[in-house]
Design an enzyme around this catalytic site. Sequence first.
Site, PDB file in Angstrom:
ATOM      1  N   LYS A  22     127.701  45.144   8.596  1.00  0.00           N
ATOM      2  CA  LYS A  22     126.292  44.998   8.157  1.00  0.00           C
ATOM      3  C   LYS A  22     126.108  43.686   7.399  1.00  0.00           C
ATOM      4  O   LYS A  22     125.159  42.931   7.660  1.00  0.00           O
ATOM      5  CB  LYS A  22     125.927  46.163   7.250  1.00  0.00           C
ATOM      6  CG  LYS A  22     124.645  45.971   6.452  1.00  0.00           C
ATOM      7  CD  LYS A  22     124.297  47.136   5.577  1.00  0.00           C
ATOM      8  CE  LYS A  22     124.944  47.156   4.245  1.00  0.00           C
ATOM      9  NZ  LYS A  22     124.324  46.265   3.233  1.00  0.00           N
ATOM     10  N   ASN A  23     127.043  43.375   6.506  1.00  0.00           N
ATOM     11  CA  ASN A  23     126.860  42.218   5.625  1.00  0.00           C
ATOM     12  C   ASN A  23     127.220  40.895   6.276  1.00  0.00           C
ATOM     13  O   ASN A  23     127.056  39.838   5.657  1.00  0.00           O
ATOM     14  CB  ASN A  23     127.619  42.425   4.314  1.00  0.00           C
ATOM     15  CG  ASN A  23     126.981  43.527   3.474  1.00  0.00           C
ATOM     16  OD1 ASN A  23     125.877  43.985   3.783  1.00  0.00           O
ATOM     17  ND2 ASN A  23     127.681  43.972   2.456  1.00  0.00           N
ATOM     18  N   CYS A 116     117.298  46.855  -7.527  1.00  0.00           N
ATOM     19  CA  CYS A 116     117.592  48.114  -6.852  1.00  0.00           C
ATOM     20  C   CYS A 116     118.446  48.942  -7.820  1.00  0.00           C
ATOM     21  O   CYS A 116     118.661  48.565  -8.963  1.00  0.00           O
ATOM     22  CB  CYS A 116     118.353  47.851  -5.559  1.00  0.00           C
ATOM     23  SG  CYS A 116     119.960  47.148  -5.863  1.00  0.00           S
ATOM     24  N   ARG A 121     119.334  42.233  -9.589  1.00  0.00           N
ATOM     25  CA  ARG A 121     119.493  41.373  -8.401  1.00  0.00           C
ATOM     26  C   ARG A 121     118.646  40.089  -8.485  1.00  0.00           C
ATOM     27  O   ARG A 121     117.764  39.846  -7.666  1.00  0.00           O
ATOM     28  CB  ARG A 121     119.143  42.149  -7.125  1.00  0.00           C
ATOM     29  CG  ARG A 121     119.758  43.512  -6.994  1.00  0.00           C
ATOM     30  CD  ARG A 121     121.271  43.542  -6.958  1.00  0.00           C
ATOM     31  NE  ARG A 121     121.855  42.981  -5.755  1.00  0.00           N
ATOM     32  CZ  ARG A 121     122.064  43.665  -4.638  1.00  0.00           C
ATOM     33  NH1 ARG A 121     121.686  44.917  -4.581  1.00  0.00           N
ATOM     34  NH2 ARG A 121     122.618  43.094  -3.584  1.00  0.00           N
ATOM     35  N   ASP A 304     131.985  46.705  -3.507  1.00  0.00           N
ATOM     36  CA  ASP A 304     131.420  47.685  -2.565  1.00  0.00           C
ATOM     37  C   ASP A 304     132.374  48.834  -2.264  1.00  0.00           C
ATOM     38  O   ASP A 304     131.993  49.795  -1.591  1.00  0.00           O
ATOM     39  CB  ASP A 304     131.027  46.999  -1.257  1.00  0.00           C
ATOM     40  CG  ASP A 304     129.821  46.113  -1.446  1.00  0.00           C
ATOM     41  OD1 ASP A 304     129.513  45.341  -0.525  1.00  0.00           O
ATOM     42  OD2 ASP A 304     129.202  46.177  -2.525  1.00  0.00           O
ATOM     43  N   ARG A 396     121.461  53.297   5.303  1.00  0.00           N
ATOM     44  CA  ARG A 396     121.314  51.828   5.248  1.00  0.00           C
ATOM     45  C   ARG A 396     122.593  51.133   5.728  1.00  0.00           C
ATOM     46  O   ARG A 396     122.538  50.040   6.275  1.00  0.00           O
ATOM     47  CB  ARG A 396     121.030  51.372   3.804  1.00  0.00           C
ATOM     48  CG  ARG A 396     119.687  51.797   3.280  1.00  0.00           C
ATOM     49  CD  ARG A 396     119.417  51.148   1.950  1.00  0.00           C
ATOM     50  NE  ARG A 396     119.570  49.688   2.042  1.00  0.00           N
ATOM     51  CZ  ARG A 396     119.435  48.881   0.998  1.00  0.00           C
ATOM     52  NH1 ARG A 396     119.182  49.369  -0.202  1.00  0.00           N
ATOM     53  NH2 ARG A 396     119.571  47.578   1.138  1.00  0.00           N
TER      54      ARG A 396
HETATM   55  C1  EPZ Z   1     126.165  40.851  -1.245  1.00  0.00           C
HETATM   56  O1  EPZ Z   1     125.047  41.029  -2.089  1.00  0.00           O
HETATM   57  C2  EPZ Z   1     126.309  42.154  -0.477  1.00  0.00           C
HETATM   58  N1  EPZ Z   1     125.096  42.386   0.321  1.00  0.00           N
HETATM   59  C3  EPZ Z   1     126.518  43.307  -1.455  1.00  0.00           C
HETATM   60  O2  EPZ Z   1     126.726  44.496  -0.687  1.00  0.00           O
HETATM   61  C4  EPZ Z   1     127.767  43.024  -2.288  1.00  0.00           C
HETATM   62  O3  EPZ Z   1     127.935  44.042  -3.242  1.00  0.00           O
HETATM   63  C5  EPZ Z   1     127.624  41.665  -2.993  1.00  0.00           C
HETATM   64  O4  EPZ Z   1     127.360  40.639  -2.018  1.00  0.00           O
HETATM   65  C6  EPZ Z   1     128.873  41.276  -3.758  1.00  0.00           C
HETATM   66  O5  EPZ Z   1     129.970  41.253  -2.893  1.00  0.00           O
HETATM   67  C7  EPZ Z   1     124.946  41.722   1.484  1.00  0.00           C
HETATM   68  O6  EPZ Z   1     125.771  40.909   1.873  1.00  0.00           O
HETATM   69  C8  EPZ Z   1     123.689  42.013   2.263  1.00  0.00           C
HETATM   70  P1  EPZ Z   1     125.796  38.386  -5.000  1.00  0.00           P
HETATM   71  P2  EPZ Z   1     124.437  39.750  -2.901  1.00  0.00           P
HETATM   72  O7  EPZ Z   1     124.700  37.398  -4.872  1.00  0.00           O
HETATM   73  O8  EPZ Z   1     124.529  38.536  -2.052  1.00  0.00           O
HETATM   74  C9  EPZ Z   1     124.299  38.105  -9.490  1.00  0.00           C
HETATM   75  C10 EPZ Z   1     126.399  46.719  -0.005  1.00  0.00           C
HETATM   76  O9  EPZ Z   1     126.672  47.786  -0.579  1.00  0.00           O
HETATM   77  N2  EPZ Z   1     123.368  37.083  -8.986  1.00  0.00           N
HETATM   78  O10 EPZ Z   1     127.198  37.961  -4.731  1.00  0.00           O
HETATM   79  O11 EPZ Z   1     123.133  40.141  -3.438  1.00  0.00           O
HETATM   80  C11 EPZ Z   1     123.930  39.487  -8.961  1.00  0.00           C
HETATM   81  O12 EPZ Z   1     122.937  40.073  -9.791  1.00  0.00           O
HETATM   82  C12 EPZ Z   1     125.793  45.574  -0.811  1.00  0.00           C
HETATM   83  O13 EPZ Z   1     126.614  46.480   1.210  1.00  0.00           O
HETATM   84  C13 EPZ Z   1     122.633  36.345  -9.917  1.00  0.00           C
HETATM   85  O14 EPZ Z   1     122.741  36.549 -11.132  1.00  0.00           O
HETATM   86  O15 EPZ Z   1     125.495  39.650  -4.085  1.00  0.00           O
HETATM   87  C14 EPZ Z   1     125.228  40.224  -9.054  1.00  0.00           C
HETATM   88  O16 EPZ Z   1     125.414  40.673 -10.380  1.00  0.00           O
HETATM   89  C15 EPZ Z   1     125.503  45.971  -2.261  1.00  0.00           C
HETATM   90  N3  EPZ Z   1     121.759  35.414  -9.456  1.00  0.00           N
HETATM   91  C16 EPZ Z   1     126.259  39.138  -8.733  1.00  0.00           C
HETATM   92  O17 EPZ Z   1     125.599  37.890  -8.942  1.00  0.00           O
HETATM   93  C17 EPZ Z   1     121.601  35.166  -8.112  1.00  0.00           C
HETATM   94  O18 EPZ Z   1     120.792  34.275  -7.751  1.00  0.00           O
HETATM   95  C18 EPZ Z   1     126.776  39.179  -7.293  1.00  0.00           C
HETATM   96  O19 EPZ Z   1     125.670  39.057  -6.455  1.00  0.00           O
HETATM   97  C19 EPZ Z   1     122.362  35.911  -7.199  1.00  0.00           C
HETATM   98  C20 EPZ Z   1     123.240  36.865  -7.648  1.00  0.00           C
END
Ligand code: EPZ
Length: 416
Positions: A22-23, A116, A121, A304, A396
């Site tokens: 998915k990701n 969420c 996020r 995850d 999802r």
């Molecule tokens: C991706 O989310 C995945 N989703 C998530 O999987 C996964 O948990 C996450 O990466 C971490 O591995 C998809 O790929 C669609 P991040 P993403 O940006 O890109 C903070 C699942 O269960 N952050 O690496 O949103 C954020 O709040 C999902 O399949 C900022 O502060 O993750 C978080 O605390 C859940 N500012 C951390 O970084 C930003 O601009 C990691 O987020 C962006 C992120």
Amino acid sequence: MESLVIKGGSSLKGQVKVSGAKNAILPIMAASLLSAGEVVLSGVPDLEDIKVMSDALTILGARIKREADSLVFDGRYIQSCELPENISRKMRASNLVMGALLARFGFAKIAYSGGCAIGSRPVDLHLKGFNNLGYKVYEKGGFMVGEGKPRMGREILLDFPSVGATENLIMAASTIPGITIIRNAAREPEIIDLQNFLNRMGAKIRGAGLDLIRIEGVKQFGGINHVVIPDRIEAGTFMIAAAITRGDVFIENVANEHIQPLAAKLREIGVEIMPTSTGLRVIGSRCLRPTDFKTMPYPGFPTDMQPQTMALLSTIKGTSVVVETIFENRYMHVPELRRMGAEIKVEGRVAIIKGKDQLEGASVEASDLRAGAALILAGLFAGGETRITNLRHIDRGYENIHLKLKSIGADIQRKL
Ligand code: EPZ
């Protein structure tokens, strides 16, 4: 309301096949916006998140049709660069279209996706990155607006190796003339798949999987056929299913390299994991040991897999300690696991688990995707009947998980 009804206690045995990731699919679908040709993605499971992304791309004017496990995408007729709130609120990953729209059209207007269950996020790293690339990005009435045509590549650095920000910035930089460098990039396998997809469409990207990515801008992209990588989190969920039921399961269609962080931790616990050329065999022997882990960006332990692994640790006598460093609110599964008799104490980002050799079936609610998976796994172990509701969260990210588990011996029904 639909629910999953599980009668626990069976040791799972047999073979189960993992679907496409998915990701990896979600950013690749967004990247398809760059192409003026036809893109065919194969190995695409029928998931709610993928339907939402398809709806988002259709609103922009793309033409998408599903043919068996493939999505056929035609980006020739894109006529909008604006994503409304009703779509972006459904799924955070819809903001991944921003980088591709900026690269191809020099304009994007995306409604904020909001938070969420697992956290607020924010997208500050995305917006700061777009600005540092030379796009003009600002917020207006609940929308992120970006515009511009940067004339040359720059070097940018991410404050945190955000997966989504890395993916968005790779796409945004793919048409900027010259060389763009992204430092402190995320290293997840899904980013390597995105790089491979883009390069096969005509991009010139190097370094995905490492923390420095080099992008040489190109003018246009062609259409391609692409088979997405297997879903390492679905694979990990089935690895835990074998371990928590003390079973013996062969998991087919696994990229062995991608599940190493989880496999190392499971071996510490005493789970036997034997990779083969087509997948891996997982045996959850009877004498498993408690352990500690901390979630980290790849190649660290994947956030995850934190809820699912916590469910397993709840069934192993002894004390285990978990630290969730990625998301600020990713313990929503704890109160539900407690309803099944799990002994878990949460102090901020730290969870202390006192494992037990039995749990009791209960009625529980999925709060988010991976929390729902954890409740299924706990139900497979618990005595009696476990009823899980709020299945939309599970749908999802898992396609027919109840049928896949039933095929390896689980007593699980999906009931209206
Ligand atoms: C991706 O989310 C995945 N989703 C998530 O999987 C996964 O948990 C996450 O990466 C971490 O591995 C998809 O790929 C669609 P991040 P993403 O940006 O890109 C903070 C699942 O269960 N952050 O690496 O949103 C954020 O709040 C999902 O399949 C900022 O502060 O993750 C978080 O605390 C859940 N500012 C951390 O970084 C930003 O601009 C990691 O987020 C962006 C992120």
